[in-house]
Design an enzyme around this catalytic site. Structure first.
Site, PDB file in Angstrom:
ATOM      1  N   GLU A  59     -23.305  12.789  -6.202  1.00  0.00           N
ATOM      2  CA  GLU A  59     -23.484  11.368  -5.880  1.00  0.00           C
ATOM      3  C   GLU A  59     -22.254  10.737  -5.261  1.00  0.00           C
ATOM      4  OE1 GLU A  59     -24.563  12.831  -8.586  1.00  0.00           O
ATOM      5  OE2 GLU A  59     -26.729  12.559  -8.432  1.00  0.00           O
ATOM      6  N   HIS A 126     -32.207   7.709 -18.625  1.00  0.00           N
ATOM      7  CA  HIS A 126     -32.988   7.629 -17.393  1.00  0.00           C
ATOM      8  C   HIS A 126     -33.774   6.331 -17.230  1.00  0.00           C
ATOM      9  CE1 HIS A 126     -31.900  11.739 -16.698  1.00  0.00           C
ATOM     10  NE2 HIS A 126     -32.665  11.828 -15.636  1.00  0.00           N
TER      11      HIS A 126
END
Ligand SMILES: Cc1ncc(C[n+]2csc(CCOP(=O)(O)OP(=O)(O)O)c2C)c(N)n1
Ligand SMILES: [Mg+2]
Lengths: 322, 324
Positions: A59, A126
């Protein structure tokens, strides 16, 4: 007017954006997989691997390379699979993207768009909602579309930005349908939308919480009370004016935010409201947020964490006796 | 020291001038810091001059340079105006960033100098992105990314090397290994030990180590690396072994280094060794040296005067150049 889902509206916006040669999309599994939330399905075949670039699961370099490529004259759209993974790219977003123009005294602009997915029902790591965090960083813009119309309109505006934009798309809203006109339009940053007009109380929300607010408005209507529902649409810039104008009319307000309460975005809004409209308030500014716990896995526990119409109604009853 | 037969007298003078400019500029910075005219963090490059002066002149004007917070040397060699750099260090409106950047954040995009970055390793993904833009736009541009030995331990280093190798991006990863990250010796921070160029091997990036105190050795290695990258072969990794003669920053008395170690490296002073060798080879005379030294003295005095006389940024400008 044609109807489409938020997913389709975003895809449409991205396809349009790709007509500009400088635009390319990169991210994990945006290519042959079609995107974790299927937003870029078919794009690889349509636009080819030069424009639709699968990246490693990295990322920081994804966002950083987006920043660098934007500095070099491209208009990258980076997809970060979910906002939880943005934490691995915070250095690039906060320490670099947001500061380049300032530190360089305007020599450098960073027109990068970072699309990511907030919220969800996938457990503690999440299902987080960090868009409010990003909204506290000078130099960034944060879009939070809750309808297909806004999703397309905000993407169109994002592509024209010279500053880095984070678009937080809600995991639970991709399938939401709405009307999208054929004619070209844009949704500018910093313009909240009144989703429902009312004179008795203002409810302020973004993304999925807009739907909660609308349900609350239905329930209030049964009691003969009219709620005004404001969808913020972008968190930075923030359209405080629309909120204040409404509060001056209704004299009551509750802010609903899916994220944790402590140090959260709702607190910022509450503060702005009481600073500006204190004399117009019939009671304390209300705040209904996600509980201050990690998102639990159990469906039952999870349902107790995310703000519900019932919880909002309870707060409204306590604060304003409605 | 290998003598490159290609260097003529004027090139030798120019290289000497650049190294001496950095050295004297920073000596002056150090004094100004003690006087309180320069504030915040100030990281001196003194001792490492041969790296920037060896590497940067091998680039073309359109190439991109990305540096770290120890960036004065890279900036000056690339031709940033010493006046504007000094003014920036003093936080003045006439500085390279109008006083918004400071010592660690010098920028001059018109010179292809895309900045000093102060988060260890943070500049690497951005440099990769600049290289990506050059590749996508099919431009003849090499990006050179400088970083220290400390950055090798950051995740961003590895993410950057991997992506650059995977996508065959036109970038030179230029490691300035001065053996320390603040007070920590590389032997204590990196599992592989001090030969950090080996860290490029898992990504199959061609890598080499060069004596960073030897200007001509750096120049030769850099020229080769840049050429290789320019011809489209993907990234190259270069490690220059060097040493900072001062503390990590002005705040660091450098107590963690043995005097004997410092003395040993002082003997390799890149300016002294270059000067001696060039004199031996008849490419640089005492008179020429004196002339260059005088000229540099004037440049620095002028830069300081300029900085002193420059106004501070307008208070009204605090919100400029940022979406706030
Ligand atoms: C991510 C990050 N962690 C820590 C620091 C604090 N810090 C600044 S410089 C430095 C040492 C870096 O050493 P190196 O990369 O070898 O460069 P050198 O200073 O030797 O040129 C540290 C730990 C920082 N700026 N950024
Ligand atoms: Mg070091």
């Amino acid at each position: 007017m044609p109807e489409m889902t938020i997913r389709e509206a975003i895809s449409k916006g991205l396809r349009e954006a790709l007509t500009d040669d400088r635009v390319f999309i990169m991210g994990e599994d945006v290519g042959s997989y079609g995107g974790a939330y299927a937003v870029t399905k078919g794009f690889l075949e349509e636009f080819g691997p030069q424009r639709i670039m699968d990246t490693p699961i990295a990322e920081s370099v994804m966002v950083g390379a987006g920043v660098g490529a934007a500095m070099g004259g491209m208009k990258p759209i980076v997809e970060i699979m979910t906002i939880n993974f943005m934490l691995l790219a915070l250095d690039q977003l906060v320490n670099h993207a947001a500061k380049m123009r300032y530190m360089s005294n305007g020599q450098i602009e960073v027109p990068v768009v970072i699309r990511t997915v907030t919220g969800g029902q996938l457990g503690a790591t999440h299902s987080q909602n960090f868009e409010g965090w990003f909204a506290s960083v000078p130099g960034l813009k944060v879009a939070v579309p809750s309808t297909p119309y806004d999703a397309l309109g905000l993407i169109r505006s994002s592509i024209k930005e010279r500053d880095p934009v984070v678009i937080a798309e809600h995991a639970m809203l991709y399938g939401a349908k709405g009307e999208v006109p054929d004619e070209h339009y844009e949704v500018p940053f910093g313009q909240a939308k009144i989703r429902r007009e009312g004179k008795d109380i203002t409810l302020v929300a973004h993304l999925r919480m807009v739907n909660v607010a609308l349900k609350v408005a239905d329930q209030l209507a049964e009691k003969g009370k009219e709620a005004e529902v404001i969808d913020l649409r972008s968190l930075r810039p923030l359209d405080v004016d629309t909120v204040i104008k409404s509060v001056k009319k209704t004299n009551r307000v509750v802010v609903i935010d899916e994220n944790w309460q402590t140090g959260g975005f709702a607190g910022e809004l509450v503060s702005s409201i009481q600073e500006t409209a204190f004399d117009h308030l019939d009671g304390p500014v209300g705040r209904v947020c996600g509980l201050d716990v990690p998102a639990p896995y159990s469906r039952k526990l999870e349902a107790s964490v995310v703000p519900t119409p019932e919880r909002v109604m309870e707060t409204i009853g306590q604060l304003y006796g409605l | 020291m290998k003598v490159s037969p290609k260097l003529d007298k004027s090139q030798v003078q120019e290289l000497y001038r650049q190294m001496q400019l950095i050295r004297q500029f920073e000596e002056e910075c150090s004094r100004l810091y003690m006087q309180g005219k320069i504030r915040g963090f100030l990281h001196l490059y003194i001792g490492e001059e041969a790296v920037a002066v060896g590497a940067i002149p091998t680039l073309k004007p359109q190439d991109y340079i990305v540096s770290h917070y120890r960036d004065h040397g890279h900036a000056l060699v690339r031709g940033l105006d010493p006046r504007a750099v000094m003014a920036e260090l003093m936080g003045k409106a006439t500085g390279t960033s109008g006083g918004r950047g400071g010592s660690m954040h010098l920028f001059d995009v018109s010179k292809g100098f895309w900045g000093g970055y102060a988060i260890v390793g943070g500049q690497m993904p951005i440099a990769v992105g600049l290289a990506l833009s050059a590749k996508l736009k099919k431009e003849d541009r090499v990006t050179v990314c400088f970083f220290g030995d400390g950055a090798v331990n950051e995740g961003e280093f590895h993410e950057s090397l991997n992506l650059a190798a995977l996508w065959k991006l036109p970038i030179v990863f230029f490691l300035e290994n001065n053996l320390y990250g603040m007070g920590s010796h590389v032997d204590k921070t990196h599992a592989v030990g001090r030969d950090l160029y080996l860290a490029a091997d898992p990504y199959r990036i061609p890598a080499a180590q060069v004596d960073g105190m030897d200007l001509l050795a750096v120049r030769e290695a850099a020229a080769e690396a840049v050429e290789r990258v320019r011809s489209g072969g993907g990234p190259v990794f270069l490690e220059a072994m060097t040493y900072r003669f001062r503390g990590h920053s002005m705040a660091d008395p450098s107590a963690y280094r043995e005097g004997s170690e410092v003395d040993l490296w002082a003997k390799k002073d890149p300016i002294l060794t270059f000067k001696e060798k060039m004199q031996e080879d008849g490419l640089l005379s005492e008179d020429e040296i004196a002339e260059i030294d005088d000229e540099i003295k004037e440049v620095i005095e002028d830069a300081v005067r300029f900085g002193d006389e420059s106004p501070e940024p307008d208070l009204d400008s605090v919100y400029e150049h940022v979406y706030a």
